[in-house]
Design a protein around this motif. Structure first.
Motif, short mmCIF file in Angstrom:
data_model
loop_
_atom_site.label_atom_id
_atom_site.label_comp_id
_atom_site.label_asym_id
_atom_site.label_seq_id
_atom_site.Cartn_x
_atom_site.Cartn_y
_atom_site.Cartn_z
N GLY A 1 8.36 4.05 -13.93
CA GLY A 1 7.38 2.23 -14.32
C GLY A 1 6.15 2.02 -13.15
N VAL A 2 6.92 2.51 -11.54
CA VAL A 2 6.51 1.71 -10.87
C VAL A 2 5.11 2.61 -10.42
N TYR A 3 5.99 3.92 -10.47
CA TYR A 3 4.51 5.22 -10.31
C TYR A 3 3.10 5.23 -11.36
N GLU B 1 1.17 -1.73 0.12
CA GLU B 1 0.41 -0.08 0.16
C GLU B 1 0.73 1.31 0.48
N GLN B 2 1.65 1.52 0.97
CA GLN B 2 2.73 2.42 0.76
C GLN B 2 3.07 2.75 -0.51
N ILE B 3 3.27 1.93 -1.35
CA ILE B 3 4.69 1.64 -2.71
C ILE B 3 4.26 2.26 -3.48
N GLY C 1 16.32 4.38 -4.21
CA GLY C 1 17.50 3.57 -4.80
C GLY C 1 17.13 3.26 -6.06
N LEU C 2 15.67 3.26 -6.24
CA LEU C 2 15.19 2.60 -8.07
C LEU C 2 15.90 3.99 -9.56
N PRO C 3 16.23 3.26 -10.16
CA PRO C 3 16.96 3.98 -11.36
C PRO C 3 15.44 5.02 -11.68
N GLN C 4 16.13 6.32 -12.60
CA GLN C 4 14.58 7.39 -12.81
C GLN C 4 13.56 6.45 -13.65
N ASN C 5 14.11 5.70 -15.32
CA ASN C 5 13.89 5.00 -15.50
C ASN C 5 12.07 4.35 -14.80
N THR C 6 12.77 3.19 -13.85
CA THR C 6 12.25 2.07 -13.17
C THR C 6 11.50 2.61 -12.29
N ALA C 7 11.44 3.92 -11.76
CA ALA C 7 10.36 4.87 -10.95
C ALA C 7 9.88 5.17 -10.80
N LEU D 1 6.80 10.00 -6.69
CA LEU D 1 8.45 9.55 -7.70
C LEU D 1 9.47 9.95 -7.18
N ALA D 2 9.31 11.25 -6.66
CA ALA D 2 10.87 11.36 -6.06
C ALA D 2 11.08 10.58 -4.76
N GLU D 3 10.06 9.83 -4.39
CA GLU D 3 10.76 9.39 -2.70
C GLU D 3 11.43 7.92 -3.00
N LEU D 4 10.41 7.36 -4.67
CA LEU D 4 10.23 5.78 -5.38
C LEU D 4 12.14 5.97 -5.75
#
Length: 586
Positions: free
Chosen positions: A577-579, A555-557, A569-575, A562-565
Protein backbone atom coordinates in the motif's frame (compact mmCIF):
# COMPACT_ATOMS: atom_id res chain seq x y z
CA UNK A 1 -19.01 21.15 62.04
CA UNK A 2 -22.27 20.22 63.84
CA UNK A 3 -22.28 16.90 61.96
CA UNK A 4 -18.69 16.24 63.06
CA UNK A 5 -19.52 16.95 66.71
CA UNK A 6 -22.50 14.62 66.59
CA UNK A 7 -20.46 11.83 64.98
CA UNK A 8 -17.66 12.32 67.53
CA UNK A 9 -20.13 11.85 70.39
CA UNK A 10 -21.28 8.53 68.88
CA UNK A 11 -17.82 6.95 68.54
CA UNK A 12 -17.53 3.54 70.26
CA UNK A 13 -14.88 2.62 72.84
CA UNK A 14 -13.62 -0.24 70.67
CA UNK A 15 -10.62 -0.92 68.41
CA UNK A 16 -10.95 -0.07 64.74
CA UNK A 17 -9.91 1.98 61.74
CA UNK A 18 -10.97 5.55 60.90
CA UNK A 19 -11.02 7.26 57.47
CA UNK A 20 -10.76 11.07 57.33
CA UNK A 21 -12.40 12.86 54.37
CA UNK A 22 -12.05 16.33 52.83
CA UNK A 23 -14.77 18.62 51.41
CA UNK A 24 -14.77 16.69 48.12
CA UNK A 25 -15.49 13.44 49.99
CA UNK A 26 -12.02 12.10 49.21
CA UNK A 27 -10.25 9.98 51.85
CA UNK A 28 -7.12 11.90 52.87
CA UNK A 29 -5.97 9.89 55.90
CA UNK A 30 -6.46 6.37 57.28
CA UNK A 31 -5.54 5.52 60.87
CA UNK A 32 -6.02 2.75 63.42
CA UNK A 33 -6.99 3.00 67.07
CA UNK A 34 -7.00 0.84 70.16
CA UNK A 35 -9.98 2.93 71.31
CA UNK A 36 -11.72 4.74 68.43
CA UNK A 37 -13.48 7.26 70.68
CA UNK A 38 -10.25 8.55 72.25
CA UNK A 39 -8.11 8.51 69.11
CA UNK A 40 -10.49 10.26 66.68
CA UNK A 41 -11.55 12.88 69.26
CA UNK A 42 -7.88 13.77 69.90
CA UNK A 43 -7.66 15.34 66.41
CA UNK A 44 -10.32 17.92 67.29
CA UNK A 45 -9.21 18.81 70.83
CA UNK A 46 -6.07 20.44 72.24
CA UNK A 47 -3.17 21.95 70.30
CA UNK A 48 -1.29 20.27 67.44
CA UNK A 49 1.92 20.78 65.53
CA UNK A 50 1.82 22.46 62.10
CA UNK A 51 1.56 19.30 59.99
CA UNK A 52 -1.32 17.86 62.06
CA UNK A 53 -3.10 21.24 61.99
CA UNK A 54 -2.90 21.13 58.18
CA UNK A 55 -4.48 17.66 58.14
CA UNK A 56 -7.24 18.63 60.60
CA UNK A 57 -8.03 21.82 58.65
CA UNK A 58 -9.00 19.68 55.63
CA UNK A 59 -11.18 17.16 57.52
CA UNK A 60 -14.92 17.73 56.97
CA UNK A 61 -16.16 14.19 57.66
CA UNK A 62 -14.97 10.76 58.75
CA UNK A 63 -15.98 7.11 58.74
CA UNK A 64 -14.87 4.27 60.97
CA UNK A 65 -14.83 0.49 60.95
CA UNK A 66 -14.95 -1.40 64.25
CA UNK A 67 -12.69 -4.47 64.47
CA UNK A 68 -12.56 -7.34 66.93
CA UNK A 69 -8.93 -6.68 67.94
CA UNK A 70 -6.01 -4.28 67.58
CA UNK A 71 -4.25 -6.80 65.30
CA UNK A 72 -7.23 -6.84 62.94
CA UNK A 73 -7.25 -3.02 62.95
CA UNK A 74 -3.56 -2.96 62.02
CA UNK A 75 -4.06 -5.28 59.03
CA UNK A 76 -7.20 -3.44 57.88
CA UNK A 77 -5.38 -0.08 58.08
CA UNK A 78 -2.63 -1.45 55.81
CA UNK A 79 -5.17 -2.73 53.24
CA UNK A 80 -7.14 0.54 53.22
CA UNK A 81 -3.97 2.62 52.74
CA UNK A 82 -3.13 0.47 49.70
CA UNK A 83 -6.68 0.81 48.37
CA UNK A 84 -7.21 4.58 48.78
CA UNK A 85 -3.60 5.87 48.64
CA UNK A 86 -4.42 8.82 50.99
CA UNK A 87 -2.24 11.91 50.63
CA UNK A 88 -1.39 12.18 54.35
CA UNK A 89 -0.43 8.54 54.91
CA UNK A 90 2.99 6.96 54.63
CA UNK A 91 3.68 6.41 50.95
CA UNK A 92 6.37 3.77 50.48
CA UNK A 93 7.47 4.88 47.03
CA UNK A 94 10.78 3.06 47.04
CA UNK A 95 12.38 3.35 43.61
CA UNK A 96 15.14 0.85 44.46
CA UNK A 97 14.53 -2.54 42.88
CA UNK A 98 17.04 -5.07 44.19
CA UNK A 99 17.72 -8.34 42.35
CA UNK A 100 16.56 -11.70 43.73
CA UNK A 101 17.34 -15.29 42.74
CA UNK A 102 14.15 -17.19 41.94
CA UNK A 103 13.68 -20.97 41.83
CA UNK A 104 10.52 -21.18 39.75
CA UNK A 105 7.55 -23.37 40.67
CA UNK A 106 7.17 -24.63 37.08
CA UNK A 107 6.90 -28.35 36.26
CA UNK A 108 10.51 -28.16 35.05
CA UNK A 109 11.97 -25.50 37.38
CA UNK A 110 14.57 -22.87 36.46
CA UNK A 111 16.96 -20.80 38.56
CA UNK A 112 16.97 -17.18 37.36
CA UNK A 113 17.79 -13.62 38.46
CA UNK A 114 14.83 -11.24 38.61
CA UNK A 115 13.80 -7.85 39.97
CA UNK A 116 10.08 -8.55 39.50
CA UNK A 117 8.84 -10.19 42.70
CA UNK A 118 5.55 -12.13 42.36
CA UNK A 119 4.80 -14.51 45.20
CA UNK A 120 3.16 -17.24 43.09
CA UNK A 121 6.11 -17.64 40.72
CA UNK A 122 8.27 -19.69 43.10
CA UNK A 123 10.79 -19.28 45.93
CA UNK A 124 12.83 -16.08 46.14
CA UNK A 125 16.24 -15.55 47.74
CA UNK A 126 17.69 -12.12 48.36
CA UNK A 127 17.75 -9.24 47.96
CA UNK A 128 21.29 -9.13 46.58
CA UNK A 129 23.31 -5.89 46.80
CA UNK A 130 23.65 -5.66 43.01
CA UNK A 131 22.92 -7.55 39.80
CA UNK A 132 26.53 -8.75 39.45
CA UNK A 133 26.45 -10.60 42.79
CA UNK A 134 23.09 -12.21 41.93
CA UNK A 135 24.15 -13.20 38.39
CA UNK A 136 27.47 -14.63 39.60
CA UNK A 137 25.69 -16.84 42.15
CA UNK A 138 23.01 -17.93 39.64
CA UNK A 139 25.63 -18.71 36.98
CA UNK A 140 27.56 -20.93 39.38
CA UNK A 141 24.47 -22.81 40.58
CA UNK A 142 23.28 -23.33 37.00
CA UNK A 143 26.67 -24.87 36.16
CA UNK A 144 26.50 -27.01 39.26
CA UNK A 145 22.86 -28.20 39.12
CA UNK A 146 21.09 -29.64 36.03
CA UNK A 147 18.02 -27.39 36.09
CA UNK A 148 16.23 -26.25 32.92
CA UNK A 149 17.94 -23.24 31.27
CA UNK A 150 15.64 -22.57 28.26
CA UNK A 151 12.63 -20.24 28.67
CA UNK A 152 10.54 -22.51 26.44
CA UNK A 153 11.17 -26.24 26.17
CA UNK A 154 12.76 -26.69 22.70
CA UNK A 155 11.97 -29.37 20.13
CA UNK A 156 15.48 -30.86 20.35
CA UNK A 157 18.18 -30.96 23.06
CA UNK A 158 20.35 -27.88 23.49
CA UNK A 159 24.03 -27.52 24.42
CA UNK A 160 23.28 -27.52 28.18
CA UNK A 161 21.95 -31.09 27.95
CA UNK A 162 25.12 -32.29 26.20
CA UNK A 163 27.24 -30.53 28.88
CA UNK A 164 25.32 -32.35 31.62
CA UNK A 165 23.84 -29.07 32.93
CA UNK A 166 20.20 -29.96 32.15
CA UNK A 167 18.17 -33.17 32.63
CA UNK A 168 16.63 -32.75 29.16
CA UNK A 169 12.84 -32.41 29.58
CA UNK A 170 12.77 -31.88 25.80
CA UNK A 171 13.88 -35.53 25.32
CA UNK A 172 12.03 -37.44 28.02
CA UNK A 173 9.70 -36.83 30.94
CA UNK A 174 11.29 -35.86 34.27
CA UNK A 175 9.48 -36.61 37.53
CA UNK A 176 9.17 -34.22 40.47
CA UNK A 177 11.22 -36.66 42.57
CA UNK A 178 14.17 -36.34 40.18
CA UNK A 179 14.14 -32.57 40.67
CA UNK A 180 13.72 -32.82 44.46
CA UNK A 181 17.40 -33.46 45.32
CA UNK A 182 18.58 -30.75 42.89
CA UNK A 183 16.17 -28.15 44.31
CA UNK A 184 17.15 -29.14 47.86
CA UNK A 185 20.83 -28.50 47.10
CA UNK A 186 20.03 -25.10 45.55
CA UNK A 187 17.92 -24.19 48.60
CA UNK A 188 20.71 -25.26 50.97
CA UNK A 189 23.27 -23.11 49.19
CA UNK A 190 21.01 -20.05 48.92
CA UNK A 191 20.12 -20.32 52.62
CA UNK A 192 23.84 -20.07 53.41
CA UNK A 193 24.83 -23.73 53.84
CA UNK A 194 27.79 -23.68 51.43
CA UNK A 195 29.74 -26.30 53.40
CA UNK A 196 27.38 -29.18 52.58
CA UNK A 197 27.51 -28.31 48.85
CA UNK A 198 31.31 -28.14 48.91
CA UNK A 199 31.49 -31.52 50.73
CA UNK A 200 29.17 -33.05 48.13
CA UNK A 201 31.34 -31.70 45.29
CA UNK A 202 34.53 -32.94 46.97
CA UNK A 203 33.05 -36.45 47.14
CA UNK A 204 32.21 -36.29 43.42
CA UNK A 205 35.71 -34.96 42.62
CA UNK A 206 37.44 -37.81 44.52
CA UNK A 207 35.12 -40.41 42.95
CA UNK A 208 35.86 -39.06 39.45
CA UNK A 209 39.62 -39.07 40.13
CA UNK A 210 39.45 -42.67 41.45
CA UNK A 211 37.65 -43.69 38.23
CA UNK A 212 40.39 -41.92 36.19
CA UNK A 213 37.84 -39.37 34.92
CA UNK A 214 40.31 -36.51 35.26
CA UNK A 215 38.36 -34.03 33.08
CA UNK A 216 35.31 -34.38 35.34
CA UNK A 217 37.49 -34.18 38.47
CA UNK A 218 39.06 -30.94 37.23
CA UNK A 219 35.59 -29.49 36.53
CA UNK A 220 34.50 -30.29 40.12
CA UNK A 221 37.73 -28.77 41.45
CA UNK A 222 37.05 -25.53 39.53
CA UNK A 223 33.47 -25.39 40.84
CA UNK A 224 34.73 -25.78 44.43
CA UNK A 225 37.26 -22.97 43.86
CA UNK A 226 34.51 -20.70 42.47
CA UNK A 227 32.30 -21.43 45.49
CA UNK A 228 35.13 -20.46 47.85
CA UNK A 229 35.76 -17.29 45.83
CA UNK A 230 32.12 -16.12 46.04
CA UNK A 231 32.01 -16.82 49.79
CA UNK A 232 35.20 -14.80 50.35
CA UNK A 233 33.80 -11.81 48.42
CA UNK A 234 30.86 -11.51 50.80
CA UNK A 235 31.79 -10.03 54.15
CA UNK A 236 30.11 -12.14 56.86
CA UNK A 237 29.15 -9.95 59.80
CA UNK A 238 26.86 -12.36 61.67
CA UNK A 239 27.90 -15.97 62.14
CA UNK A 240 24.50 -17.67 62.46
CA UNK A 241 23.70 -17.46 58.68
CA UNK A 242 20.14 -16.26 59.34
CA UNK A 243 18.09 -14.02 57.09
CA UNK A 244 17.47 -11.04 59.33
CA UNK A 245 16.42 -7.39 59.08
CA UNK A 246 17.59 -4.86 61.66
CA UNK A 247 15.17 -1.90 61.86
CA UNK A 248 15.24 1.20 64.03
CA UNK A 249 13.76 4.69 63.90
CA UNK A 250 14.33 8.25 65.08
CA UNK A 251 11.70 11.00 65.20
CA UNK A 252 11.63 14.74 65.62
CA UNK A 253 8.44 16.82 66.01
CA UNK A 254 7.39 16.33 62.38
CA UNK A 255 9.38 13.60 60.62
CA UNK A 256 10.07 9.93 61.20
CA UNK A 257 13.34 8.46 59.91
CA UNK A 258 13.67 4.68 59.53
CA UNK A 259 16.79 2.66 58.69
CA UNK A 260 16.73 -1.00 57.64
CA UNK A 261 19.83 -3.23 57.49
CA UNK A 262 19.13 -6.40 55.47
CA UNK A 263 21.25 -9.43 56.38
CA UNK A 264 20.94 -12.48 54.15
CA UNK A 265 22.76 -15.67 55.12
CA UNK A 266 24.56 -13.64 57.77
CA UNK A 267 25.80 -11.02 55.29
CA UNK A 268 24.79 -7.36 55.16
CA UNK A 269 23.53 -7.03 51.57
CA UNK A 270 21.49 -3.80 51.49
CA UNK A 271 20.49 -0.79 53.51
CA UNK A 272 17.18 1.01 53.02
CA UNK A 273 16.06 4.33 54.44
CA UNK A 274 12.72 6.15 54.63
CA UNK A 275 11.79 9.62 55.88
CA UNK A 276 8.17 10.77 56.06
CA UNK A 277 5.82 12.96 58.16
CA UNK A 278 3.71 11.22 60.81
CA UNK A 279 0.37 12.22 62.37
CA UNK A 280 0.09 9.80 65.30
CA UNK A 281 2.67 8.90 67.95
CA UNK A 282 6.10 7.97 66.47
CA UNK A 283 5.83 4.37 67.69
CA UNK A 284 2.36 4.01 66.17
CA UNK A 285 3.62 5.33 62.82
CA UNK A 286 6.58 2.90 63.04
CA UNK A 287 4.26 -0.08 63.62
CA UNK A 288 2.09 0.96 60.65
CA UNK A 289 5.24 1.22 58.54
CA UNK A 290 6.36 -2.32 59.50
CA UNK A 291 3.06 -3.91 58.43
CA UNK A 292 2.89 -1.89 55.21
CA UNK A 293 6.56 -2.47 54.29
CA UNK A 294 6.48 -6.25 54.74
CA UNK A 295 3.07 -6.69 53.12
CA UNK A 296 4.83 -5.71 49.85
CA UNK A 297 7.68 -8.21 50.26
CA UNK A 298 7.72 -11.62 48.57
CA UNK A 299 10.18 -13.05 51.08
CA UNK A 300 9.97 -12.07 54.76
CA UNK A 301 13.21 -12.76 56.67
CA UNK A 302 13.46 -15.30 59.50
CA UNK A 303 13.79 -12.48 62.04
CA UNK A 304 13.02 -8.77 62.16
CA UNK A 305 14.95 -7.14 65.00
CA UNK A 306 13.42 -3.91 66.32
CA UNK A 307 13.71 -1.60 69.35
CA UNK A 308 11.35 -2.07 72.31
CA UNK A 309 7.66 -1.42 71.61
CA UNK A 310 4.68 -0.81 73.88
CA UNK A 311 2.31 -2.25 71.25
CA UNK A 312 2.07 -6.05 71.14
CA UNK A 313 -0.38 -6.37 68.21
CA UNK A 314 2.26 -6.38 65.48
CA UNK A 315 4.02 -9.42 67.04
CA UNK A 316 1.08 -11.58 65.89
CA UNK A 317 1.67 -10.52 62.28
CA UNK A 318 5.46 -10.46 61.79
CA UNK A 319 8.43 -12.49 63.16
CA UNK A 320 9.63 -9.64 65.40
CA UNK A 321 12.43 -9.94 67.94
CA UNK A 322 13.59 -7.34 70.48
CA UNK A 323 17.29 -7.98 71.19
CA UNK A 324 18.33 -7.09 74.74
CA UNK A 325 22.10 -7.53 74.35
CA UNK A 326 24.83 -8.81 72.05
CA UNK A 327 25.60 -8.12 68.38
CA UNK A 328 21.97 -7.64 67.31
CA UNK A 329 21.40 -5.04 70.05
CA UNK A 330 24.52 -3.20 68.86
CA UNK A 331 23.16 -3.26 65.30
CA UNK A 332 19.81 -1.83 66.50
CA UNK A 333 21.74 1.03 68.14
CA UNK A 334 23.74 1.52 64.93
CA UNK A 335 20.57 1.63 62.80
CA UNK A 336 19.03 4.15 65.22
CA UNK A 337 22.15 6.34 65.07
CA UNK A 338 22.01 6.15 61.26
CA UNK A 339 18.32 7.12 61.27
CA UNK A 340 19.12 10.18 63.42
CA UNK A 341 22.12 11.19 61.29
CA UNK A 342 20.19 10.85 58.01
CA UNK A 343 17.26 12.90 59.36
CA UNK A 344 19.48 15.67 60.75
CA UNK A 345 21.42 15.78 57.48
CA UNK A 346 18.19 16.04 55.45
CA UNK A 347 16.89 18.89 57.64
CA UNK A 348 20.19 20.77 57.39
CA UNK A 349 20.41 20.33 53.60
CA UNK A 350 16.81 21.48 53.12
CA UNK A 351 17.39 24.47 55.40
CA UNK A 352 20.55 25.44 53.48
CA UNK A 353 18.76 24.99 50.16
CA UNK A 354 15.80 27.09 51.32
CA UNK A 355 18.10 29.86 52.56
CA UNK A 356 19.96 29.83 49.24
CA UNK A 357 16.68 30.05 47.27
CA UNK A 358 15.47 32.89 49.51
CA UNK A 359 18.75 34.80 48.97
CA UNK A 360 18.45 34.30 45.21
CA UNK A 361 14.84 35.51 45.05
CA UNK A 362 15.62 38.47 47.32
CA UNK A 363 18.51 39.36 44.99
CA UNK A 364 16.20 39.17 41.96
CA UNK A 365 13.57 41.42 43.58
CA UNK A 366 16.35 43.85 44.52
CA UNK A 367 17.83 44.19 41.01
CA UNK A 368 14.38 44.53 39.40
CA UNK A 369 12.98 46.64 42.27
CA UNK A 370 9.82 44.55 42.60
CA UNK A 371 7.97 43.38 45.77
CA UNK A 372 8.45 39.61 45.32
CA UNK A 373 9.33 36.86 42.81
CA UNK A 374 7.83 33.73 44.36
CA UNK A 375 5.95 32.79 41.15
CA UNK A 376 7.73 33.51 37.85
CA UNK A 377 6.35 32.79 34.37
CA UNK A 378 8.68 32.82 31.36
CA UNK A 379 7.79 32.83 27.64
CA UNK A 380 9.60 31.94 24.42
CA UNK A 381 8.58 31.74 20.75
CA UNK A 382 9.98 29.03 18.47
CA UNK A 383 9.73 28.80 14.67
CA UNK A 384 11.68 27.93 11.53
CA UNK A 385 12.03 30.96 9.25
CA UNK A 386 8.63 32.21 10.38
CA UNK A 387 6.83 28.88 9.80
CA UNK A 388 5.32 26.47 12.31
CA UNK A 389 5.30 29.15 15.01
CA UNK A 390 4.58 27.96 18.57
CA UNK A 391 4.88 29.45 22.04
CA UNK A 392 6.07 27.92 25.28
CA UNK A 393 5.49 29.07 28.85
CA UNK A 394 7.11 27.67 31.98
CA UNK A 395 6.48 28.47 35.63
CA UNK A 396 8.93 28.57 38.55
CA UNK A 397 7.64 28.53 42.12
CA UNK A 398 10.03 29.22 44.98
CA UNK A 399 12.97 29.16 42.57
CA UNK A 400 12.11 25.69 41.20
CA UNK A 401 10.35 24.47 38.02
CA UNK A 402 6.64 23.73 38.54
CA UNK A 403 6.03 21.52 35.50
CA UNK A 404 2.33 20.90 36.00
CA UNK A 405 1.79 24.61 35.17
CA UNK A 406 3.82 24.59 31.93
CA UNK A 407 1.75 25.60 28.88
CA UNK A 408 2.06 25.18 25.08
CA UNK A 409 0.55 27.55 22.51
CA UNK A 410 -0.23 26.79 18.88
CA UNK A 411 -0.27 30.04 16.89
CA UNK A 412 -1.93 30.82 13.56
CA UNK A 413 0.37 32.69 11.09
CA UNK A 414 0.29 36.48 11.36
CA UNK A 415 0.72 39.02 8.53
CA UNK A 416 4.43 39.43 9.29
CA UNK A 417 5.66 35.86 9.75
CA UNK A 418 9.10 36.88 11.04
CA UNK A 419 7.89 39.21 13.80
CA UNK A 420 8.66 37.31 17.01
CA UNK A 421 7.42 40.18 19.16
CA UNK A 422 3.93 40.09 17.59
CA UNK A 423 3.66 36.36 18.33
CA UNK A 424 4.93 36.93 21.87
CA UNK A 425 2.32 39.64 22.46
CA UNK A 426 -0.38 37.27 21.17
CA UNK A 427 0.69 34.42 23.51
CA UNK A 428 0.96 36.64 26.60
CA UNK A 429 -2.46 38.14 25.89
CA UNK A 430 -3.98 34.64 25.59
CA UNK A 431 -2.34 33.43 28.79
CA UNK A 432 -3.46 36.25 31.07
CA UNK A 433 -6.87 36.76 29.45
CA UNK A 434 -7.58 33.16 30.42
CA UNK A 435 -6.31 33.60 33.99
CA UNK A 436 -8.54 36.66 34.39
CA UNK A 437 -11.54 34.81 32.96
CA UNK A 438 -10.98 31.84 35.32
CA UNK A 439 -10.23 34.17 38.26
CA UNK A 440 -6.86 32.52 38.89
CA UNK A 441 -3.87 34.21 40.57
CA UNK A 442 -1.35 36.11 38.44
CA UNK A 443 2.43 35.59 38.71
CA UNK A 444 4.76 37.94 40.57
CA UNK A 445 7.06 38.37 37.54
CA UNK A 446 6.88 37.80 33.77
CA UNK A 447 10.12 36.99 31.92
CA UNK A 448 10.49 36.89 28.14
CA UNK A 449 13.31 35.40 26.11
CA UNK A 450 14.50 38.51 24.27
CA UNK A 451 15.45 42.18 24.49
CA UNK A 452 13.77 45.60 24.53
CA UNK A 453 11.29 44.83 21.73
CA UNK A 454 10.09 41.66 23.45
CA UNK A 455 9.67 43.44 26.80
CA UNK A 456 7.70 46.21 25.06
CA UNK A 457 5.41 43.63 23.35
CA UNK A 458 4.73 41.91 26.69
CA UNK A 459 3.90 45.22 28.39
CA UNK A 460 1.51 46.13 25.55
CA UNK A 461 -0.34 42.81 25.91
CA UNK A 462 -0.73 43.37 29.66
CA UNK A 463 -1.81 46.97 29.09
CA UNK A 464 -4.54 45.78 26.69
CA UNK A 465 -5.82 43.58 29.53
CA UNK A 466 -5.44 46.44 32.05
CA UNK A 467 -2.99 44.37 34.12
CA UNK A 468 0.11 45.71 35.81
CA UNK A 469 2.82 43.08 36.23
CA UNK A 470 6.63 43.40 36.39
CA UNK A 471 8.21 42.32 33.06
CA UNK A 472 11.87 41.68 32.24
CA UNK A 473 13.73 40.33 29.22
CA UNK A 474 16.41 37.64 29.34
CA UNK A 475 19.10 38.76 26.88
CA UNK A 476 21.85 36.64 25.31
CA UNK A 477 25.36 37.47 24.12
CA UNK A 478 26.86 36.87 20.65
CA UNK A 479 27.49 33.22 21.59
CA UNK A 480 23.77 32.82 22.30
CA UNK A 481 24.37 32.41 26.05
CA UNK A 482 22.65 34.24 28.91
CA UNK A 483 24.08 37.73 29.42
CA UNK A 484 21.67 39.49 31.78
CA UNK A 485 18.27 41.14 32.21
CA UNK A 486 16.43 44.04 30.56
CA UNK A 487 13.97 45.76 32.91
CA UNK A 488 10.61 47.24 31.85
CA UNK A 489 12.31 50.61 31.20
CA UNK A 490 14.59 49.03 28.60
CA UNK A 491 17.70 49.25 30.80
CA UNK A 492 20.10 46.31 30.89
CA UNK A 493 21.00 45.04 34.37
CA UNK A 494 24.47 43.62 34.95
CA UNK A 495 24.28 40.48 37.11
CA UNK A 496 28.01 39.89 37.66
CA UNK A 497 27.69 41.01 41.29
CA UNK A 498 24.74 38.62 41.80
CA UNK A 499 25.99 35.20 40.58
CA UNK A 500 23.13 33.31 42.26
CA UNK A 501 20.56 35.49 40.42
CA UNK A 502 22.47 34.99 37.16
CA UNK A 503 22.33 31.19 37.60
CA UNK A 504 18.57 31.30 38.20
CA UNK A 505 17.95 33.46 35.10
CA UNK A 506 20.23 31.17 33.07
CA UNK A 507 18.27 28.11 34.27
CA UNK A 508 14.91 29.73 33.43
CA UNK A 509 16.10 30.88 29.99
CA UNK A 510 17.49 27.46 29.07
CA UNK A 511 14.37 25.69 30.35
CA UNK A 512 11.86 27.88 28.49
CA UNK A 513 13.94 27.63 25.29
CA UNK A 514 14.13 23.82 25.62
CA UNK A 515 10.39 23.57 26.26
CA UNK A 516 9.40 25.80 23.32
CA UNK A 517 11.81 24.28 20.78
CA UNK A 518 10.81 20.71 21.76
CA UNK A 519 7.16 21.57 21.15
CA UNK A 520 8.08 23.21 17.82
CA UNK A 521 9.97 20.09 16.68
CA UNK A 522 7.07 17.85 17.65
CA UNK A 523 4.65 20.00 15.66
CA UNK A 524 7.01 20.24 12.69
CA UNK A 525 7.44 16.47 12.54
CA UNK A 526 3.69 16.05 12.77
CA UNK A 527 3.12 18.58 9.97
CA UNK A 528 5.80 17.08 7.72
CA UNK A 529 4.24 13.63 7.82
CA UNK A 530 0.56 14.48 8.21
CA UNK A 531 -0.21 15.28 4.56
CA UNK A 532 1.41 12.14 3.17
CA UNK A 533 1.63 9.13 5.51
CA UNK A 534 -1.72 9.80 7.21
CA UNK A 535 -3.49 9.31 3.87
CA UNK A 536 -2.22 5.75 3.45
CA UNK A 537 -4.54 2.96 4.69
CA UNK A 538 -2.95 0.80 7.39
CA UNK A 539 -0.49 3.49 8.54
CA UNK A 540 -1.27 4.69 12.05
CA UNK A 541 0.92 6.55 14.58
CA UNK A 542 2.92 3.43 15.52
CA UNK A 543 3.78 2.43 11.94
CA UNK A 544 4.46 6.06 11.06
CA UNK A 545 7.07 6.22 13.86
CA UNK A 546 8.53 2.91 12.66
CA UNK A 547 8.95 4.22 9.09
CA UNK A 548 10.44 7.56 10.17
CA UNK A 549 12.90 5.95 12.59
CA UNK A 550 13.98 3.44 9.90
CA UNK A 551 14.23 5.76 6.88
CA UNK A 552 14.91 9.11 8.68
CA UNK A 553 12.94 11.22 6.16
CA UNK A 554 9.78 11.18 4.04
CA UNK A 555 11.90 11.35 0.86
CA UNK A 556 13.65 8.09 1.79
CA UNK A 557 10.28 6.43 2.45
CA UNK A 558 9.08 7.56 -1.01
CA UNK A 559 12.17 6.06 -2.68
CA UNK A 560 12.18 2.80 -0.67
CA UNK A 561 11.70 -0.48 -2.52
CA UNK A 562 8.98 -2.96 -1.59
CA UNK A 563 11.61 -5.27 -0.05
CA UNK A 564 13.00 -2.42 2.09
CA UNK A 565 9.53 -1.49 3.37
CA UNK A 566 8.85 -5.12 4.32
CA UNK A 567 12.27 -5.42 5.97
CA UNK A 568 11.45 -2.32 8.06
CA UNK A 569 8.70 -4.34 9.76
CA UNK A 570 5.56 -3.58 7.73
CA UNK A 571 3.17 -6.45 6.84
CA UNK A 572 3.28 -7.37 3.14
CA UNK A 573 -0.10 -5.82 2.23
CA UNK A 574 0.68 -2.56 4.13
CA UNK A 575 4.14 -2.34 2.52
CA UNK A 576 2.49 -2.75 -0.90
CA UNK A 577 0.00 0.00 0.00
CA UNK A 578 2.83 2.45 0.90
CA UNK A 579 4.87 1.50 -2.19
CA UNK A 580 1.91 1.86 -4.58
CA UNK A 581 0.71 5.13 -2.97
CA UNK A 582 3.96 6.97 -3.68
CA UNK A 583 4.35 5.45 -7.18
CA UNK A 584 0.79 6.46 -8.10
CA UNK A 585 1.14 9.99 -6.69
CA UNK A 586 4.49 10.55 -8.37
Amino acid sequence: MDLLRKKLSLLPEKPGVYLMKNAAGKIIYVGKAKVLKNRVRSYFTGSHDQKTQKLVSEITDFEYIVTSSEVEALLLECNLIKKYNPQYNIMLRDDKSYPYILITSEKHPRLIVTRQVQKKKGKYYGPYPNATAARETARLLNRLLPLRKCKQIPAKPCLYYHLGQCLGPCLHSITAEEYEEIIDKANQYLRGNQKSIISWLEEKMHAAASSLQFEAAREYRDLIADLHKISEKQNITLNDFKNRDIIAYFANEELLSIQIFCFRQGKLVTRDGFIFPYYAEPEEAFVTFLVQYYSEKAAIPDEICIPELNSSSVFDILPLVIPKRGKNRELINLAQANAQTVLEEKIKLEKDKKEEVNRTLEGLTEVLQIPKAEVIEAFDISSLAGTGVVGGMIQFQGGRPYRSNYRKFKIEPLANNNDDTAYLKHVIYRRYARLLKEDKPLPDLVLVDGGKGHVKAALEALQDLQIQLPVAGMVKDERHETRGLINNKGQEIDLTSKPEVFRLIQQIQEEVHRFAITFHRQQRLKNITASELDNIPGIGPKRKRLLLSTFQSLEQIKNASLAELTKAGLPQNTAEGVYNYFRKNN
